[in-house]
Each structure stands twice: as C-alpha cells, then as structure tokens.
Design a protein around this motif. Structure first.
Motif, PDB file in Angstrom:
ATOM      1  N   LYS A   5      39.105  28.219  44.867  1.00  0.00           N
ATOM      2  CA  LYS A   5      39.193  29.670  44.689  1.00  0.00           C
ATOM      3  C   LYS A   5      38.411  30.071  43.441  1.00  0.00           C
ATOM      4  O   LYS A   5      38.595  29.489  42.372  1.00  0.00           O
ATOM      5  N   ALA A   6      37.527  31.045  43.597  1.00  0.00           N
ATOM      6  CA  ALA A   6      36.705  31.507  42.479  1.00  0.00           C
ATOM      7  C   ALA A   6      36.883  33.002  42.290  1.00  0.00           C
ATOM      8  O   ALA A   6      37.040  33.758  43.255  1.00  0.00           O
ATOM      9  N   LEU A   7      36.834  33.420  41.034  1.00  0.00           N
ATOM     10  CA  LEU A   7      36.936  34.836  40.693  1.00  0.00           C
ATOM     11  C   LEU A   7      35.744  35.222  39.834  1.00  0.00           C
ATOM     12  O   LEU A   7      35.489  34.597  38.799  1.00  0.00           O
ATOM     13  N   MET A   8      35.028  36.264  40.264  1.00  0.00           N
ATOM     14  CA  MET A   8      33.948  36.802  39.448  1.00  0.00           C
ATOM     15  C   MET A   8      34.424  38.088  38.793  1.00  0.00           C
ATOM     16  O   MET A   8      34.845  39.033  39.466  1.00  0.00           O
ATOM     17  N   ILE A   9      34.369  38.129  37.460  1.00  0.00           N
ATOM     18  CA  ILE A   9      34.681  39.343  36.709  1.00  0.00           C
ATOM     19  C   ILE A   9      33.351  40.003  36.391  1.00  0.00           C
ATOM     20  O   ILE A   9      32.587  39.516  35.563  1.00  0.00           O
ATOM     21  N   ALA A  10      33.053  41.081  37.075  1.00  0.00           N
ATOM     22  CA  ALA A  10      31.718  41.673  36.997  1.00  0.00           C
ATOM     23  C   ALA A  10      31.754  43.040  36.318  1.00  0.00           C
ATOM     24  O   ALA A  10      32.762  43.754  36.380  1.00  0.00           O
ATOM     25  N   PRO A  11      30.648  43.431  35.677  1.00  0.00           N
ATOM     26  CA  PRO A  11      30.573  44.747  35.032  1.00  0.00           C
ATOM     27  C   PRO A  11      30.135  45.851  35.985  1.00  0.00           C
ATOM     28  O   PRO A  11      29.921  46.982  35.568  1.00  0.00           O
ATOM     29  N   ALA A  12      29.987  45.543  37.266  1.00  0.00           N
ATOM     30  CA  ALA A  12      29.541  46.540  38.245  1.00  0.00           C
ATOM     31  C   ALA A  12      30.600  47.636  38.424  1.00  0.00           C
ATOM     32  O   ALA A  12      31.795  47.379  38.290  1.00  0.00           O
ATOM     33  N   PRO A  13      30.164  48.861  38.749  1.00  0.00           N
ATOM     34  CA  PRO A  13      31.108  49.966  38.898  1.00  0.00           C
ATOM     35  C   PRO A  13      31.848  49.922  40.232  1.00  0.00           C
ATOM     36  O   PRO A  13      31.316  49.457  41.247  1.00  0.00           O
ATOM     37  N   ALA A  14      33.084  50.412  40.215  1.00  0.00           N
ATOM     38  CA  ALA A  14      33.878  50.573  41.430  1.00  0.00           C
ATOM     39  C   ALA A  14      34.485  51.980  41.401  1.00  0.00           C
ATOM     40  O   ALA A  14      35.243  52.311  40.487  1.00  0.00           O
ATOM     41  N   VAL A  15      34.132  52.796  42.358  1.00  0.00           N
ATOM     42  CA  VAL A  15      34.635  54.164  42.432  1.00  0.00           C
ATOM     43  C   VAL A  15      35.783  54.206  43.434  1.00  0.00           C
ATOM     44  O   VAL A  15      35.608  53.859  44.612  1.00  0.00           O
ATOM     45  N   VAL A  16      36.960  54.610  42.977  1.00  0.00           N
ATOM     46  CA  VAL A  16      38.147  54.676  43.829  1.00  0.00           C
ATOM     47  C   VAL A  16      38.356  56.123  44.270  1.00  0.00           C
ATOM     48  O   VAL A  16      38.491  57.019  43.437  1.00  0.00           O
TER      49      VAL A  16
END
Length: 234
Positions: A5-16
């Motif tokens: 299991k891998a998790l990427m913590i990314a600085p990309a935006p997420a609009v909810v």
C-alpha cells in the motif's frame, strides 16, 4: 504476503463541490499512469483548494479511478491516522508542510520517499525576481529561506529514497541517496519534436533575414522570465 500500500501526499489542488471532487487534469492523468505501474493499492492525499484550477479539471470518480483519494482541509496537519497502514509514503520535500512527517512514521516499517525540485539557490533567485517586495522584505525572506533550508536538508537525510526533478536537485539529492532517480519534467512527446525538415526550414528562414519568430510558453510572471522575451528578441 499482504498487498503493498502506497500513499502519495501531493501539492496538487482538489476542489470540493458538494459530493464531487475535481482534480487538475494533468495531475489526474499522471496519477492514473503511476497507479498502473504500482503492484498494489495506490492512494493520494490532497488538501482542499478554494480557487480555480487554471488548466482544466477532471471529476474524480471513485468507482472508475484506479487510485484512492482523501482530501483534508488546506490548513489541516497530517496525522498518524492519515499515514497508518501504508508501506510507502511519497511526498514533496519542496512543500514545507511535509517537513514534520518523519517523526510520525517512527516505530513503523513504512518507507519514506521524497521528491525535490527547488534548491536553495533557485528559491533565492525566485525571491529576487518576485515583484512587489522592497529590499528589507527580500532580506527577511532570504533569511527565512536559509533557515528553512536547514530543515529541508534534515528531511532529505531522513528519506529512504529520493527523486530529483532536474539536474540542480540531482546534485543535492545524490549526496543523500546515491541511487537517486533523475526526472526531467519536459512534457515532450515524439510528435512534438521538430523534424530535420522543420529545422532546415527554420535555418533557411533565419538566413534569409526574415523577421525573427519567437514563442514563449509559461505563466506570465517574473520567475518564468516573460519580461526578458522582448529584450532577448531585440
């Protein structure tokens, strides 16, 4: 053997927007490709973004996406619970918010993988190029960048593996990880390259004293050098 299991913590935006989540299209495409290469569960942790994503959005569909997604508030710290159960944590060492991750993994068998693009010299150059700051503010920011750089170096030293985005970053990351992966972010595909006939036509155009033709690609801001385009042409 259990599934990786891998998790990427990314600085990309997420609009909810209510029940829907919208991602930057380029980021969503890249995540899909990366998840295809990973032999296990691949998830992503993003922070909520309240602005407008400038280059196109893609609605995240958990039913069809090949990667999992969790969105936290923009100012929320990452917690032990966010990282629990993962074998690999990947994050950007450029993002100051990640510099306190390593203590959260102590006592676990998780491996920490990092990426780096900006060296201290690059950050100082960006500070010098930014508009709207007088010299005292630039001086204070330079000092803060240097102090933060010490924390960044400690973070790089704690990494199990590193990816360098560009040659300047490679020079730094190789000191901590001799097997560091070099990544060149050029977004070029074979059909975008000029052919021999294209280059011959351009040479003939230049030698005929025809007007010089230049194209600029990038955001119109000082750190991208847009202000130098006309002086260079002259």
């Amino acid at each position: 053997m259990s599934e990786l299991k891998a998790l990427m913590i990314a600085p990309a935006p997420a609009v909810v927007d209510g029940p829907d989540i919208y991602l930057d299209t380029k980021f969503a495409t890249g995540m899909t490709v990366q998840a295809n290469f990973f032999p296990g569960q691949f998830d992503c942790l993003l922070r909520r973004f309240t602005g407008t994503i400038p280059f196109g959005t893609t609605r995240y569909d958990p039913e069809t996406a090949n990667f999992g997604l969790k969105v936290i508030e923009a100012d929320a710290p990452i917690t032990v619970a966010d990282l629990a159960g993962y074998d690999i944590i990947q994050c950007s060492a450029d993002d100051d918010r990640n510099l306190a991750l390593e203590p959260l993994l102590r006592g676990t068998e998780a491996r920490l993988a990092g990426t780096l693009e900006y060296t201290l010299a690059t950050r100082l150059d960006i500070n010098a190029a930014e508009q709207g700051r007088n010299w005292p503010r630039r001086l204070v920011r330079n000092l803060r960048l240097r102090l933060r750089h010490r924390k960044r170096l400690r973070f790089l030293a704690e990494m199990d593996s590193l990816q360098a985005n560009g040659y300047p970053a490679l020079g730094l990351c190789s000191h901590y990880d001799p097997g560091c992966l070099l990544y060149l972010d050029n977004r070029m595909t074979p059909r975008l390259f000029a052919t021999k006939d294209d280059m011959a036509a351009r040479r003939d155009h230049l030698l005929s004293d025809a007007p010089l033709r230049l194209m600029f690609s990038g955001r119109l801001e000082a750190m991208k050098g847009a202000q130098d385009l006309i002086p260079v042409a002259r």
